[in-house]
Design an enzyme around this catalytic site. Structure first.
Site, short mmCIF file in Angstrom:
data_model
loop_
_atom_site.label_atom_id
_atom_site.label_comp_id
_atom_site.label_asym_id
_atom_site.label_seq_id
_atom_site.Cartn_x
_atom_site.Cartn_y
_atom_site.Cartn_z
N ASP A 94 0.84 -1.19 0.00
CA ASP A 94 0.00 0.00 0.00
C ASP A 94 0.88 1.24 0.00
O ASP A 94 1.77 1.39 0.84
CB ASP A 94 -0.88 0.00 1.26
N TYR A 152 2.70 10.11 0.05
CA TYR A 152 3.72 9.68 0.99
C TYR A 152 5.11 10.05 0.48
O TYR A 152 5.52 9.63 -0.61
CB TYR A 152 3.65 8.17 1.26
N HIS A 178 -7.91 9.15 -1.83
CA HIS A 178 -7.31 9.10 -0.49
C HIS A 178 -8.28 9.53 0.62
O HIS A 178 -8.25 8.98 1.72
CB HIS A 178 -6.04 9.96 -0.47
N SER A 235 -10.96 5.77 0.29
CA SER A 235 -10.37 5.69 1.61
C SER A 235 -10.99 6.79 2.47
O SER A 235 -11.32 7.86 1.96
CB SER A 235 -8.85 5.87 1.50
N GLN A 293 -10.70 1.99 2.51
CA GLN A 293 -9.56 1.86 3.44
C GLN A 293 -9.75 2.85 4.57
O GLN A 293 -9.84 4.06 4.33
CB GLN A 293 -8.25 2.13 2.68
N SER A 305 -3.28 1.78 9.78
CA SER A 305 -2.73 1.97 11.13
C SER A 305 -3.23 0.88 12.08
O SER A 305 -3.70 1.18 13.19
CB SER A 305 -3.05 3.36 11.68
N PRO A 306 -3.15 -0.40 11.67
CA PRO A 306 -3.72 -1.48 12.50
C PRO A 306 -2.97 -1.69 13.81
O PRO A 306 -3.48 -2.39 14.69
CB PRO A 306 -3.59 -2.71 11.59
N LYS A 328 2.65 -0.91 8.68
CA LYS A 328 3.89 -0.42 8.08
C LYS A 328 5.05 -0.86 8.97
O LYS A 328 5.00 -0.69 10.19
CB LYS A 328 3.85 1.11 7.98
N GLU A 371 7.80 -10.37 12.43
CA GLU A 371 6.78 -10.58 13.46
C GLU A 371 5.38 -10.41 12.85
O GLU A 371 4.48 -11.22 13.08
CB GLU A 371 7.00 -9.50 14.52
N1 NAP Z 1 -5.64 5.83 3.81
C1 NAP Z 1 -5.12 6.60 4.72
O1 NAP Z 1 -5.59 7.74 4.95
C2 NAP Z 1 -3.98 6.11 5.55
C3 NAP Z 1 -3.56 6.82 6.68
C4 NAP Z 1 -2.50 6.31 7.44
C5 NAP Z 1 -1.88 5.14 7.06
N2 NAP Z 1 -2.28 4.49 5.92
C6 NAP Z 1 -1.62 3.23 5.48
O2 NAP Z 1 -1.51 2.34 6.55
C7 NAP Z 1 -0.17 1.94 6.74
C8 NAP Z 1 0.12 1.67 8.19
O3 NAP Z 1 -0.28 2.75 8.98
P1 NAP Z 1 0.70 3.55 9.98
O4 NAP Z 1 2.07 3.54 9.51
O5 NAP Z 1 0.00 4.86 10.20
O6 NAP Z 1 0.53 2.78 11.35
P2 NAP Z 1 0.83 1.29 11.89
O7 NAP Z 1 1.08 0.34 10.79
O8 NAP Z 1 -0.26 1.02 12.86
O9 NAP Z 1 2.17 1.52 12.74
C9 NAP Z 1 3.42 1.72 12.14
C10 NAP Z 1 4.43 1.81 13.28
O10 NAP Z 1 4.45 0.56 13.97
C11 NAP Z 1 5.79 0.08 14.05
N3 NAP Z 1 5.71 -1.38 14.00
C12 NAP Z 1 5.47 -2.15 12.91
N4 NAP Z 1 5.45 -3.45 13.25
C13 NAP Z 1 5.67 -3.50 14.60
C14 NAP Z 1 5.76 -4.55 15.53
N5 NAP Z 1 5.60 -5.83 15.15
N6 NAP Z 1 6.00 -4.24 16.82
C15 NAP Z 1 6.14 -2.96 17.22
N7 NAP Z 1 6.05 -1.91 16.38
C16 NAP Z 1 5.82 -2.18 15.08
C17 NAP Z 1 6.51 0.69 12.88
O11 NAP Z 1 7.89 0.80 13.18
P3 NAP Z 1 9.05 0.49 12.08
O12 NAP Z 1 8.65 1.23 10.82
O13 NAP Z 1 10.26 1.00 12.74
O14 NAP Z 1 9.09 -0.99 11.84
C18 NAP Z 1 5.86 2.06 12.81
O15 NAP Z 1 6.44 2.95 13.74
C19 NAP Z 1 0.65 3.08 6.13
O16 NAP Z 1 1.94 2.63 5.73
C20 NAP Z 1 -0.22 3.46 4.95
O17 NAP Z 1 0.06 2.57 3.88
C21 NAP Z 1 -3.33 4.94 5.18
#
Ligand code: NAP
Length: 257
Positions: A27, A32, A90, A119, A142, A171-172, A215, A224
């Site tokens: 994704d 970004y 988006h 989204s 999304q 952001s799961p 992410k 993990e």
């Molecule tokens: N549609 C939208 O409006 C929208 C908005 C926000 C996000 N998104 C999408 O959703 C994706 C994920 O969202 P997000 O980045 O906001 O939040 P997220 O996936 O909930 O959290 C990402 C954070 O968690 C850390 N992490 C990952 N795996 C882990 C684990 N097993 N244990 C501990 N920490 C862990 C990552 O660190 P490291 O990177 O250091 O591994 C990073 O700091 C984005 O990449 C994007 O593609 C979409």
């Protein structure tokens, strides 16, 4: 990803390892890293495009009849591919939705995208979308969804299920903040010998109609997260998580980041 030039090679390596582990959906979005994330993805998928399902997004201020084809071409160029598997609006914007949908349909006919979706659309916006001529072709919504953001369960997730539309939970992991310190997630994780992050991902996947898109730029996190795909939570686990992170009892406006 794609925000710091020095990190680009390492970020692409982690994405490649993810593909090796079977994490085949990637994704990204034009927003970004101002296109930088799409360039990282291009490095990661070079020579193995057919192994991944690519999702990218257009910002609403670009989603006009003329803007959609132009911005899609720019994303395709940055991604180094001929086709985007799923192209999302988006978040809701000010161009008429019918105009954006029509432009998405033209892209699909031209073979530039395979599917389109949205989204950050709440349930009423999905109903309005479905009233449009080609609105029922929408492939997904999304949205922000994790144990501390359960608002979509009230009406949006049931609506999507009823309309056979899979949901993408962004952001799961709650962006690795307070959520991963949840005593309930940790206790359930301890029973299974896994981390709170893995429990959060298995929780997101539990209904079979939702995928999670964590992410991870850190390779240990990535491994993990990949392993969480084989974790199944029990009814007891879900009850414990539900007691600490209760579902909504009334409509809440969809939260977005
Ligand atoms: N549609 C939208 O409006 C929208 C908005 C926000 C996000 N998104 C999408 O959703 C994706 C994920 O969202 P997000 O980045 O906001 O939040 P997220 O996936 O909930 O959290 C990402 C954070 O968690 C850390 N992490 C990952 N795996 C882990 C684990 N097993 N244990 C501990 N920490 C862990 C990552 O660190 P490291 O990177 O250091 O591994 C990073 O700091 C984005 O990449 C994007 O593609 C979409």
């Amino acid at each position: 990803m794609g925000e710091r030039g020095a990190a680009v090679a390492a970020e692409a390596d982690v994405l490649r390892e993810g593909i090796d582990l079977g994490l085949s959906l990637i994704d990204t979005a034009e927003m970004y890293g101002q296109g930088g994330a799409e360039r990282v993805v291009a490095r990661a998928i070079a020579g193995r495009r057919e192994q991944v399902f690519l999702v990218s997004k257009i910002m609403p201020q670009n989603a006009s009849a003329a803007g959609v084809p132009r911005h899609a071409e720019e994303s395709l160029r940055r991604l180094g591919t001929e086709v985007i598997d799923l192209y999302l609006l988006h978040w809701p914007g000010s161009y008429p939705l019918a105009e954006t949908v029509e432009a998405f349909e033209r892209l699909r006919e031209a073979g530039k995208i395979r599917y389109w979706g949205v989204s950050n659309f709440d349930a009423p916006a999905m109903v309005a979308l479905h009233r449009l001529a080609a609105g029922t072709a929408c492939a997904t919504d999304q949205v922000l969804y994790h144990p501390d953001e359960r608002g979509p369960e009230f009406d949006l997730l049931p609506w999507c299920r009823e309309h056979h539309m899979p949901v993408m939970a962004y952001s799961p992991l709650g962006q690795a903040g307070r959520l991963l310190r949840s005593p309930a997630l940790r206790a359930v994780g301890a029973r299974h010998g896994v981390s709170a992050a893995q429990v959060a991902l298995a929780w997101g996947l539990r209904d079979g109609n939702t995928i999670v898109i964590p992410k991870a730029a850190d390779a240990a996190h990535l491994r993990e997260n990949a392993a969480a795909a084989s974790l199944t939570l029990t009814a007891e686990d879900l009850a414990e998580i539900g007691a600490a992170h209760p579902p909504p009892r009334a409509k809440r406006v969809l939260s977005m980041l």
